[in-house]
Design a protein around this motif. Structure first.
Motif, PDB file in Angstrom:
ATOM      1  N   MET A   1      45.079  37.041  10.643  1.00 50.58           N
ATOM      2  CA  MET A   1      43.581  37.405  10.347  1.00 50.58           C
ATOM      3  C   MET A   1      42.867  38.622  11.205  1.00 50.58           C
ATOM      4  N   THR A   2      42.848  37.960  12.505  1.00 52.36           N
ATOM      5  CA  THR A   2      42.038  38.762  13.545  1.00 52.36           C
ATOM      6  C   THR A   2      42.871  40.239  13.773  1.00 52.36           C
ATOM      7  N   SER A   3      43.994  40.216  13.211  1.00 49.29           N
ATOM      8  CA  SER A   3      44.770  41.585  13.402  1.00 49.29           C
ATOM      9  C   SER A   3      44.313  42.645  12.269  1.00 49.29           C
ATOM     10  N   SER A   4      44.048  41.923  11.236  1.00 53.17           N
ATOM     11  CA  SER A   4      43.496  42.887  10.281  1.00 53.17           C
ATOM     12  C   SER A   4      42.034  43.411  10.422  1.00 53.17           C
ATOM     13  N   ALA A   5      41.118  42.520  11.075  1.00 52.38           N
ATOM     14  CA  ALA A   5      39.824  42.857  11.303  1.00 52.38           C
ATOM     15  C   ALA A   5      39.955  43.814  12.271  1.00 52.38           C
ATOM     16  N   ARG A   6      40.815  43.934  13.309  1.00 52.18           N
ATOM     17  CA  ARG A   6      41.079  44.654  14.568  1.00 52.18           C
ATOM     18  C   ARG A   6      40.977  45.909  14.087  1.00 52.18           C
ATOM     19  N   LYS A   7      42.189  46.013  13.210  1.00 50.54           N
ATOM     20  CA  LYS A   7      42.644  47.236  12.418  1.00 50.54           C
ATOM     21  C   LYS A   7      41.628  47.990  11.710  1.00 50.54           C
ATOM     22  N   PHE A   8      40.794  47.260  10.922  1.00 46.73           N
ATOM     23  CA  PHE A   8      39.854  47.747  10.121  1.00 46.73           C
ATOM     24  C   PHE A   8      38.835  48.227  11.075  1.00 46.73           C
ATOM     25  N   TYR A   9      38.348  47.804  12.159  1.00 47.13           N
ATOM     26  CA  TYR A   9      37.401  48.012  13.203  1.00 47.13           C
ATOM     27  C   TYR A   9      37.870  49.291  13.871  1.00 47.13           C
ATOM     28  N   THR A  10      38.975  49.287  14.248  1.00 49.43           N
ATOM     29  CA  THR A  10      39.711  50.516  14.848  1.00 49.43           C
ATOM     30  C   THR A  10      39.535  51.746  13.784  1.00 49.43           C
ATOM     31  N   ILE A  11      40.028  51.673  12.534  1.00 52.37           N
ATOM     32  CA  ILE A  11      39.894  52.962  11.705  1.00 52.37           C
ATOM     33  C   ILE A  11      38.397  53.150  11.405  1.00 52.37           C
ATOM     34  N   PHE A  12      37.455  52.019  11.325  1.00 56.66           N
ATOM     35  CA  PHE A  12      35.919  52.473  11.181  1.00 56.66           C
ATOM     36  C   PHE A  12      35.646  53.290  12.291  1.00 56.66           C
ATOM     37  N   LEU A  13      35.876  52.760  13.456  1.00 54.19           N
ATOM     38  CA  LEU A  13      35.482  53.569  14.749  1.00 54.19           C
ATOM     39  C   LEU A  13      36.000  55.072  14.776  1.00 54.19           C
ATOM     40  N   PHE A  14      37.319  55.242  14.518  1.00 52.80           N
ATOM     41  CA  PHE A  14      38.031  56.491  14.474  1.00 52.80           C
ATOM     42  C   PHE A  14      37.348  57.504  13.287  1.00 52.80           C
ATOM     43  N   LEU A  15      36.741  56.830  11.984  1.00 54.32           N
ATOM     44  CA  LEU A  15      36.499  57.759  11.276  1.00 54.32           C
ATOM     45  C   LEU A  15      35.002  58.140  11.440  1.00 54.32           C
ATOM     46  N   SER A  16      34.279  57.370  12.167  1.00 52.62           N
ATOM     47  CA  SER A  16      32.982  57.424  12.344  1.00 52.62           C
ATOM     48  C   SER A  16      32.847  58.563  13.328  1.00 52.62           C
ATOM     49  N   PHE A  17      33.955  58.568  14.576  1.00 56.46           N
ATOM     50  CA  PHE A  17      33.823  59.508  15.542  1.00 56.46           C
ATOM     51  C   PHE A  17      34.221  60.772  14.857  1.00 56.46           C
ATOM     52  N   ALA A  18      35.180  60.899  13.844  1.00 52.92           N
ATOM     53  CA  ALA A  18      35.396  62.069  13.232  1.00 52.92           C
ATOM     54  C   ALA A  18      34.490  62.835  12.475  1.00 52.92           C
ATOM     55  N   LEU A  19      33.533  61.932  11.792  1.00 54.33           N
ATOM     56  CA  LEU A  19      32.381  62.415  11.042  1.00 54.33           C
ATOM     57  C   LEU A  19      31.511  62.962  11.812  1.00 54.33           C
ATOM     58  N   LEU A  20      31.228  62.533  13.134  1.00 49.66           N
ATOM     59  CA  LEU A  20      30.257  62.867  14.181  1.00 49.66           C
ATOM     60  C   LEU A  20      30.851  64.286  14.693  1.00 49.66           C
ATOM     61  N   LEU A  21      31.958  64.302  14.997  1.00 49.71           N
ATOM     62  CA  LEU A  21      32.630  65.561  15.514  1.00 49.71           C
ATOM     63  C   LEU A  21      32.509  66.676  14.480  1.00 49.71           C
ATOM     64  N   PHE A  22      32.813  66.424  13.114  1.00 50.79           N
ATOM     65  CA  PHE A  22      32.889  67.517  12.241  1.00 50.79           C
ATOM     66  C   PHE A  22      31.264  67.913  11.881  1.00 50.79           C
ATOM     67  N   SER A  23      30.250  67.141  11.976  1.00 47.67           N
ATOM     68  CA  SER A  23      29.126  67.446  11.938  1.00 47.67           C
ATOM     69  C   SER A  23      28.412  68.206  13.023  1.00 47.67           C
ATOM     70  N   THR A  24      28.875  67.828  14.202  1.00 46.18           N
ATOM     71  CA  THR A  24      28.623  68.651  15.229  1.00 46.18           C
ATOM     72  C   THR A  24      29.175  70.082  15.281  1.00 46.18           C
ATOM     73  N   LEU A  25      30.675  70.422  14.898  1.00 44.59           N
ATOM     74  CA  LEU A  25      30.974  71.594  14.559  1.00 44.59           C
ATOM     75  C   LEU A  25      30.383  72.502  13.507  1.00 44.59           C
ATOM     76  N   GLU A  26      29.564  71.929  12.483  1.00 41.27           N
ATOM     77  CA  GLU A  26      29.095  72.723  11.476  1.00 41.27           C
ATOM     78  C   GLU A  26      27.691  73.091  12.024  1.00 41.27           C
ATOM     79  N   VAL A  27      26.998  72.431  12.857  1.00 37.86           N
ATOM     80  CA  VAL A  27      25.851  72.795  13.354  1.00 37.86           C
ATOM     81  C   VAL A  27      26.043  73.825  14.382  1.00 37.86           C
ATOM     82  N   GLN A  28      27.292  73.998  15.081  1.00 36.82           N
ATOM     83  CA  GLN A  28      27.502  75.003  16.002  1.00 36.82           C
ATOM     84  C   GLN A  28      27.779  76.363  15.145  1.00 36.82           C
ATOM     85  N   ALA A  29      28.598  76.080  13.969  1.00 37.37           N
ATOM     86  CA  ALA A  29      28.947  77.146  13.394  1.00 37.37           C
ATOM     87  C   ALA A  29      27.672  77.997  12.625  1.00 37.37           C
ATOM     88  N   ALA A  30      26.827  77.078  12.244  1.00 41.39           N
ATOM     89  CA  ALA A  30      25.745  77.576  11.648  1.00 41.39           C
ATOM     90  C   ALA A  30      24.982  78.625  12.356  1.00 41.39           C
TER      91      ALA A  30
END
Length: 83
Positions: free
Chosen positions: A1-30
Motif C-alpha cells: 500500500m505504501t508503494s502506491s502512495a509513493r507512486k501517487f506522490y511522485t507523479i503528483f510532484l512531477f505534474l506540479s513541476f511540469a505545470l510550473l515550468l510551462f507557466s513560466t515559459l508562457e510568461v517569458q514568451a509573452a
C-alpha cells in the motif's frame, strides 16, 4: 500500500513541476511583440528569411526577424522586440 502512495506522490510532484515550468515559459514568451519593419521597403524573400532577420537585428535593434504572410498573404518582414 505504501508503494502506491509513493507512486501517487511522485507523479503528483512531477505534474506540479511540469505545470510550473510551462507557466513560466508562457510568461517569458509573452514578453516578445512583433511589429512590421519600419525600414524594410522591398518584397520579403520567400525562402530566405535570413536577410529580413539580419535587417531587423542590425537596423532596428530587434531580437530577430522573420518573413511572414500578412492579411493579403504577401510576405512581409516582421521584427520581434521585447514588450
Amino acid at each position: 500500500m505504501t508503494s502506491s502512495a509513493r507512486k501517487f506522490y511522485t507523479i503528483f510532484l512531477f505534474l506540479s513541476f511540469a505545470l510550473l515550468l510551462f507557466s513560466t515559459l508562457e510568461v517569458q514568451a509573452a514578453g516578445i511583440c512583433e511589429r512590421l519593419s519600419r525600414t524594410w521597403h522591398r518584397p520579403c524573400p520567400s525562402r530566405d528569411t535570413v536577410k529580413c532577420e539580419n535587417h531587423c537585428i542590425n537596423k532596428e535593434q530587434a531580437f530577430f526577424g522573420s518573413c511572414q504572410p500578412d492579411h493579403s498573404f504577401k510576405l512581409v518582414c516582421l521584427c520581434f522586440f521585447g514588450c
